[in-house]
Design a protein around this motif. Structure first.
Motif, PDB file in Angstrom:
ATOM      1  N   VAL A   7       0.895  -1.160   0.000  1.00 51.67           N
ATOM      2  CA  VAL A   7       0.000   0.000   0.000  1.00 51.67           C
ATOM      3  C   VAL A   7       0.928   1.203   0.000  1.00 51.67           C
ATOM      4  O   VAL A   7       1.699   1.408   0.941  1.00 51.67           O
ATOM      5  N   VAL A   8       0.869   1.974  -1.075  1.00 50.10           N
ATOM      6  CA  VAL A   8       1.897   2.979  -1.335  1.00 50.10           C
ATOM      7  C   VAL A   8       1.288   4.359  -1.577  1.00 50.10           C
ATOM      8  O   VAL A   8       0.064   4.512  -1.677  1.00 50.10           O
ATOM      9  N   LEU A   9       2.172   5.336  -1.719  1.00 48.35           N
ATOM     10  CA  LEU A   9       1.780   6.687  -2.098  1.00 48.35           C
ATOM     11  C   LEU A   9       1.960   6.809  -3.604  1.00 48.35           C
ATOM     12  O   LEU A   9       3.085   6.770  -4.108  1.00 48.35           O
ATOM     13  N   GLY A  10       0.834   6.944  -4.313  1.00 50.74           N
ATOM     14  CA  GLY A  10       0.895   7.182  -5.742  1.00 50.74           C
ATOM     15  C   GLY A  10       0.652   8.655  -6.020  1.00 50.74           C
ATOM     16  O   GLY A  10      -0.141   9.299  -5.335  1.00 50.74           O
ATOM     17  N   TYR A  11       1.334   9.202  -7.008  1.00 53.49           N
ATOM     18  CA  TYR A  11       1.140  10.624  -7.310  1.00 53.49           C
ATOM     19  C   TYR A  11       1.101  10.854  -8.816  1.00 53.49           C
ATOM     20  O   TYR A  11       1.719  10.121  -9.601  1.00 53.49           O
ATOM     21  N   ASN A  12       0.335  11.864  -9.210  1.00 59.62           N
ATOM     22  CA  ASN A  12       0.211  12.253 -10.603  1.00 59.62           C
ATOM     23  C   ASN A  12       1.249  13.342 -10.881  1.00 59.62           C
ATOM     24  O   ASN A  12       1.179  14.426 -10.298  1.00 59.62           O
ATOM     25  N   THR A  13       2.208  13.039 -11.729  1.00 54.09           N
ATOM     26  CA  THR A  13       3.335  13.955 -11.935  1.00 54.09           C
ATOM     27  C   THR A  13       2.902  15.278 -12.562  1.00 54.09           C
ATOM     28  O   THR A  13       3.557  16.306 -12.350  1.00 54.09           O
ATOM     29  N   ASP A  14       1.825  15.266 -13.325  1.00 57.10           N
ATOM     30  CA  ASP A  14       1.321  16.527 -13.863  1.00 57.10           C
ATOM     31  C   ASP A  14       0.806  17.430 -12.747  1.00 57.10           C
ATOM     32  O   ASP A  14       1.018  18.646 -12.760  1.00 57.10           O
ATOM     33  N   LYS A  15       0.142  16.812 -11.759  1.00 57.32           N
ATOM     34  CA  LYS A  15      -0.442  17.580 -10.667  1.00 57.32           C
ATOM     35  C   LYS A  15       0.597  18.040  -9.657  1.00 57.32           C
ATOM     36  O   LYS A  15       0.393  19.043  -8.956  1.00 57.32           O
ATOM     37  N   THR A  16       1.713  17.326  -9.546  1.00 53.61           N
ATOM     38  CA  THR A  16       2.755  17.739  -8.601  1.00 53.61           C
ATOM     39  C   THR A  16       3.801  18.621  -9.273  1.00 53.61           C
ATOM     40  O   THR A  16       4.799  18.992  -8.649  1.00 53.61           O
TER      41      THR A  16
END
Length: 221
Positions: A7-16
């Protein structure tokens, strides 16, 4: 147990905007990383543990002496207005892939699929992941116990247990099963380190009623 995953931290690179969140503290930092946050709407799926890690609790101390639900929900209050709750893996994959949320807690295979199958701008931060497993269970009193046990033996034998890794980076539980070499780098166990957490399954089972009641009270207040 039939598969291992994280269970991980996923992130949207466009949004960050090209910035990489370092861990759960950044997940809770709405100024540094603006945007909505995705969380699994389940009291014992990691939401409380991630809040505690964001608040400075070390992964090894999450259940020492007990899970501090009051501290966790207080931390969750700081982002409550920006939370988008999800109820299925498919939903989490869609939320992060579409950019509806900038970051989400997510099962590593779903984040991998968002990036590699859906071709979305999604990455994983493995730091402070929770390494866990799924289990095959036969209900007591089942009229098909023998068939069920044969199926379990088939799925966890060395010849078959690693086959899911050919399609998604979930690892085998049989130490004699060898995962798909192309997926090894993306397995939760390959990225586990001293900063990884682990569910205390016995504690969570024994205390589910109280933990869930406190979570539901926080969510509805």
């Amino acid at each position: 147990a039939d598969i291992t995953y994280g269970v991980v931290l996923g992130y949207n690179t466009d949004k960050t905007a090209g910035k990489v969140p370092a861990g759960w503290a950044d997940f809770f930092d709405l100024q540094k990383f603006p945007g909505k946050r995705g969380l699994w709407d389940y009291s014992e799926g990691g939401i409380l543990e991630f809040a505690l890690m964001a608040d400075g609790v070390k992964p090894a101390d999450l259940y020492k002496p007990s899970l501090d639900v009051a501290r966790a929900t207080k931390k969750l209050d700081t982002i409550k207005d920006n939370i988008v709750f999800w109820g299925s893996g498919a939903e989490s994959q869609e939320l992060i892939g579409s950019g509806e949320v900038a970051m989400t807690m997510i099962w590593n295979g779903r984040a991998w699929s968002a990036k590699n199958t859906d071709k979305k701008p999604v990455e994983i931060q493995w730091n402070q992941q929770i390494v866990t497993a799924d289990y095959l269970v036969v209900p007591k009193g089942s009229p098909n116990k023998d068939a069920a046990m044969k199926f379990i033996a088939y799925t966890i034998c060395a010849a078959n247990n690693a086959k899911p890794s050919s399609y998604i980076p979930y690892g085998p539980t049989n130490k004699n099963a060898k995962p798909d070499p192309a997926k090894v780098a993306d397995l939760s166990v390959s990225n586990a380190d001293e900063n990884s957490g682990y569910f205390d399954d016995t504690y969570l089972i024994d205390n589910f009623k109280d933990i869930d009641a406190a979570y539901q009270a926080w969510k509805t207040k």
